[in-house]
Design a protein around this motif. Sequence first.
Motif, PDB file in Angstrom:
ATOM      1  N   ALA A   1       0.828  -1.201   0.000  1.00 35.65           N
ATOM      2  CA  ALA A   1       0.000   0.000   0.000  1.00 35.65           C
ATOM      3  C   ALA A   1       0.866   1.256   0.000  1.00 35.65           C
ATOM      4  CB  ALA A   1      -0.930  -0.006   1.212  1.00 35.65           C
ATOM      5  N   LYS A   2       1.925   1.227   0.790  1.00 35.04           N
ATOM      6  CA  LYS A   2       2.832   2.378   0.844  1.00 35.04           C
ATOM      7  C   LYS A   2       3.511   2.595  -0.493  1.00 35.04           C
ATOM      8  CE  LYS A   2       6.778   4.128   3.470  1.00 35.04           C
ATOM      9  NZ  LYS A   2       7.755   3.834   4.552  1.00 35.04           N
ATOM     10  N   GLN A   3       3.873   1.498  -1.160  1.00 40.27           N
ATOM     11  CA  GLN A   3       4.510   1.595  -2.476  1.00 40.27           C
ATOM     12  C   GLN A   3       3.583   2.247  -3.482  1.00 40.27           C
ATOM     13  OE1 GLN A   3       7.587   0.450  -2.883  1.00 40.27           O
ATOM     14  NE2 GLN A   3       7.933   0.109  -5.032  1.00 40.27           N
ATOM     15  N   SER A   4       2.253   2.038  -3.324  1.00 44.26           N
ATOM     16  CA  SER A   4       1.253   2.582  -4.250  1.00 44.26           C
ATOM     17  C   SER A   4       0.707   3.929  -3.784  1.00 44.26           C
ATOM     18  CB  SER A   4       0.111   1.577  -4.418  1.00 44.26           C
ATOM     19  OG  SER A   4       0.586   0.330  -4.892  1.00 44.26           O
ATOM     20  N   GLN A   5       1.395   4.575  -2.826  1.00 42.47           N
ATOM     21  CA  GLN A   5       0.983   5.878  -2.311  1.00 42.47           C
ATOM     22  C   GLN A   5      -0.402   5.819  -1.686  1.00 42.47           C
ATOM     23  OE1 GLN A   5       3.361   8.217  -2.417  1.00 42.47           O
ATOM     24  NE2 GLN A   5       4.630   6.732  -3.506  1.00 42.47           N
ATOM     25  N   CYS A   6      -0.724   4.703  -1.085  1.00 41.21           N
ATOM     26  CA  CYS A   6      -2.027   4.526  -0.436  1.00 41.21           C
ATOM     27  C   CYS A   6      -1.826   4.503   1.073  1.00 41.21           C
ATOM     28  CB  CYS A   6      -2.679   3.223  -0.907  1.00 41.21           C
ATOM     29  SG  CYS A   6      -4.254   2.847  -0.091  1.00 41.21           S
ATOM     30  N   GLU A   7      -2.594   5.310   1.786  1.00 39.87           N
ATOM     31  CA  GLU A   7      -2.457   5.392   3.238  1.00 39.87           C
ATOM     32  C   GLU A   7      -3.403   4.405   3.903  1.00 39.87           C
ATOM     33  OE1 GLU A   7      -2.325   8.848   6.703  1.00 39.87           O
ATOM     34  OE2 GLU A   7      -3.467   9.166   4.867  1.00 39.87           O
TER      35      GLU A   7
END
Length: 440
Positions: free
Chosen positions: A304-310
């Motif tokens: 999720a962090k890699q995909s800019q998702c919080e």
Amino acid sequence: MRTLCINLKTPQESSSAEAFLILSPRVQFRFPHFIFVEIESTSHFFGGEVGSLNKALEIAGKFSSDAAAAIADTPAAAQMFARWRPSYVAPRGKEQEGFRGLGLDALKDLEGLHPWPQKKPIEHMISFFHTLGVHGLEDVLNFRSNSLRERWGDFGVLLWNRLHSQDAQVISPLVPRDPLVGYGYFDDPLGAVPLLMARLKPHLDILFARLAGLSRYAQKLDVILHCEYSDKRYPFSIEPVSPTRDQELFEDLLEKKLSQLTLENPIREFEISLFDVPEKVQQLDFFEPRDNTEDRWRRLISFAKQSQCEMGFLQMEASHFPEQSFRLVTDWPEDFKAHDLIERQDEALQIKSVYAKGLSVSPRPSLLLEKPQPLNTFEVQKLRFVSSLPSERIESSWWQISVQELKNRDYYFALSHQGQLLWVFKDRINSQVYLHGYFD
């Protein structure tokens, strides 16, 4: 002293020896591809010397597909057996028994930590033995030390000492100094992600093998890709939510990152750097839950962090108002630690992992709206309040200056027409009713 010799067969960097620190602190690299490990006091951790040898071959597979290893009393004999009798474990104190059936060419590999100064003297010695009708290594054992000294001087004495396990070679503790870095150059530039991953993986295998030997965790992986027809560079980083030695996780994140890049030109070369931190030491006992959900959570949140998702967990904070009493955290909360629940049915037992047990008795909902939602009169009439008295009252502090900031709330439990248990409050200043959360 029992010595394990690993012959990687292809030239390696001296830092490759770090991967074998898992076997013993006494490890030494010898150019171009030999690793010597003193296992006298550590082999029992791996189920004996055979277990240590198998573990060494498993690690060596990260560096070479046809690596060989052997164990003997001395480094010289261990190297020779690794070359001529792979996976051989010489009997303790009787390594000469392994000489039977070996030809004189095996003398070229009777080196250990100190290679022969020159190959010509040993080749001349082998030719001389052949003229005497001596063709087996075991027959050379019958020559006396004085005879070899008279013929070849100190070189003959050195040979006799190595044949009779008298050449003292001490393996010192390895002190790691090399950074965890890798470099590769492509003769044929690559632009496809699967091909790039295939060429990067051997370098990752080596870095993570060294990481395990050092008993460290990987915190971040930096990658720089260099283009073929320009000076364009593609630098990027891979950083999971917490340090880990999960190589598969880093590879998955790396592959996803590569798939998001739009390459102007094929890649000519690459640089990779692994940043390490001390490993986390956990003492597991018999009652440790078997389902390690925490590790799977780290993988999920890293993607999720890699995909800019919080994403994360709402951690409770010491705040007066509910909307200020939660903070988003990525670490696995202590409240969510798994506990074993034992269910009994007749005479059968079933063990299940239970999470967030405390939430089941929480007076506040686990699903809280970021901003309270005002309800109109019709929506309020459709609710069925559980009680006429509020379950909780919250008021602003008396030192609040602005009237608009004053908050006076009466909280109620209410059921919607769909049967959902809601958490609502009534503003005691303007009588407006708000929906603030759901009980799941």
